[in-house]
Design an enzyme around this catalytic site. Structure first.
Site, short mmCIF file in Angstrom:
data_model
loop_
_atom_site.label_atom_id
_atom_site.label_comp_id
_atom_site.label_asym_id
_atom_site.label_seq_id
_atom_site.Cartn_x
_atom_site.Cartn_y
_atom_site.Cartn_z
N PRO A 148 0.82 -1.21 0.00
CA PRO A 148 0.00 0.00 0.00
C PRO A 148 0.86 1.27 0.00
O PRO A 148 1.91 1.32 0.63
CB PRO A 148 -0.80 -0.11 1.31
CG PRO A 148 -0.81 -1.56 1.61
CD PRO A 148 0.51 -2.09 1.13
N GLU A 149 0.40 2.27 -0.73
CA GLU A 149 1.08 3.55 -0.73
C GLU A 149 0.36 4.49 0.25
O GLU A 149 -0.63 4.13 0.87
CB GLU A 149 1.12 4.12 -2.14
CG GLU A 149 1.97 3.26 -3.08
CD GLU A 149 2.57 4.05 -4.21
OE1 GLU A 149 2.98 5.21 -3.99
OE2 GLU A 149 2.65 3.51 -5.33
N HIS B 126 -5.77 -16.39 8.82
CA HIS B 126 -4.78 -15.32 8.68
C HIS B 126 -5.07 -14.14 9.61
O HIS B 126 -4.45 -13.09 9.47
CB HIS B 126 -4.71 -14.85 7.23
CG HIS B 126 -4.35 -15.93 6.26
ND1 HIS B 126 -3.22 -16.70 6.40
CD2 HIS B 126 -4.99 -16.38 5.15
CE1 HIS B 126 -3.17 -17.58 5.40
NE2 HIS B 126 -4.22 -17.41 4.64
N ARG C 196 0.53 -13.05 3.97
CA ARG C 196 1.97 -13.16 3.68
C ARG C 196 2.84 -12.80 4.89
O ARG C 196 4.03 -13.07 4.89
CB ARG C 196 2.34 -12.26 2.50
CG ARG C 196 1.62 -12.66 1.20
CD ARG C 196 2.13 -11.82 0.05
NE ARG C 196 1.38 -12.09 -1.17
CZ ARG C 196 1.62 -11.50 -2.34
NH1 ARG C 196 2.60 -10.61 -2.43
NH2 ARG C 196 0.90 -11.79 -3.41
N LYS D 79 21.53 18.59 -8.26
CA LYS D 79 21.29 17.15 -8.27
C LYS D 79 21.09 16.66 -9.70
O LYS D 79 20.13 17.05 -10.38
CB LYS D 79 20.05 16.81 -7.42
CG LYS D 79 19.86 15.31 -7.19
CD LYS D 79 18.59 15.05 -6.37
CE LYS D 79 18.76 15.42 -4.92
NZ LYS D 79 19.66 14.51 -4.23
#
Length: 301
Positions: A2-3, A109, A131, A174
């Site tokens: 997830p972001e 789970h 997981r 940069k």
């Protein structure tokens, strides 16, 4: 994984249920997730009131009334769901709503179960993670900035600290490609691959362009950097409003899905026509630092 918008969606879904509630019991069905649970985890949080739910980058922060904070990361497959009422009245693993990409509701789970009380109301908040790449740590609130994952993090893309002047100070000199610079968590906390691609597309900026090209010789932001800063804010806000991108199997805690993924303009659209009006380009996919980058070479310069 997830972001930031997905994690913020989870925080907003959990907050009305968890904030102000007391943890009557914490059930751990195994000794670890990605890492072992903190020693005495259940004993340290049982009986405590949850003061607030926060977020730093992609981490959930559950603040307790004893000065401790639960730092939680969802990993690749972790999710929370809410079940109200007595346990006998619930079908194990049931989550309301219909899902396009549902997360696991398999009870085997369910690794962490918060039994919460608020007056006469009883609620369970269940962490499910097939997981087991997620984790939960306990940190003293006074030491939260010293937590290794937070040390040196840049400003949030949703906060006022993110400005074109700030980015100019970090981009000056940069030569790193713009995509890689924006993914640096020390530059901007929690800004991930999907939303960098989307913000660069909205800004007509190539992910291959050197970051320093957006800064004047006097170290000031060029108009293109002003635009990029605005679009970073906007794309995150749009995704949060839509409930997160719902990639793979992300769901909101109330069982509804966010559909921002149906509005992706460039991410995961390799071979499709660019969505900018009058642009005849095609979305391309390249690899940068092991990550997929999607962009239109015709209009992103």
């Amino acid at each position: 994984m997830p972001e930031l918008p997905e994690v913020e969606t989870v925080r907003r879904g959990l907050a009305p249920v968890m904030e102000g509630a007391r943890i009557e019991r914490l059930l751990l069905t195994r000794p670890d997730l990605r890492f072992p649970f903190p020693e005495g985890f259940a004993e340290l949080v049982e009986g405590r009131e949850i003061l607030s739910l926060g977020r730093r980058a992609k981490y959930l922060l559950i603040e307790l009334d004893n000065g401790l904070t639960i730092v939680s990361h969802l990993g690749m497959s972790g999710s929370f769901r809410i079940e109200s009422g007595n346990e006998e009245a619930q079908t194990p693993g049931e989550t309301p709503g219909e899902f396009h990409h549902p997360r696991s509701k398999d009870g085997k789970h369910d690794h962490v179960i918060f039994h919460l009380t608020r007056g006469a109301d009883k609620t369970r908040v269940i962490y499910n993670d097939p997981r087991r790449f997620g984790f939960m740590h306990l940190v003293r609130r006074a030491d939260i900035d010293l937590y290794p994952a937070f040390a040196g993090l840049g400003p949030e893309p949703t906060g006022n600290a993110l400005s074109a002047d700030y980015l100019a100070s970090r981009f000056e000199g940069k030569t790193q490609p713009l995509k890689g610079a924006l993914l640096d968590q020390k530059l901007i906390a929690g800004l991930g691959n999907i939303y960098v691609c989307e913000a660069l597309w909205r800004s007509h900026l190539s992910p291959l362009r050197a970051a320093s090209t957006l800064v004047t010789k006097k170290g000031k932001p060029k108009p293109a950097l002003e635009e990029l800063t605005r679009h970073i804010r906007d794309v995150i806000a749009d995704a949060i409003a839509a409930g997160g991108s719902s990639l793979r199997d992300h769901i909101q805690t109330d069982g509804s899905l966010g559909y921002f993924q149906h509005s992706f303009s460039v991410y995961d659209r390799e071979g499709h026509a660019c969505r900018f009006p009058d642009c005849r380009g095609t979305v391309e996919r390249i690899t940068q630092s092991g990550r997929s980058t999607f962009y239109c070479a015709a209009c992103q310069k």
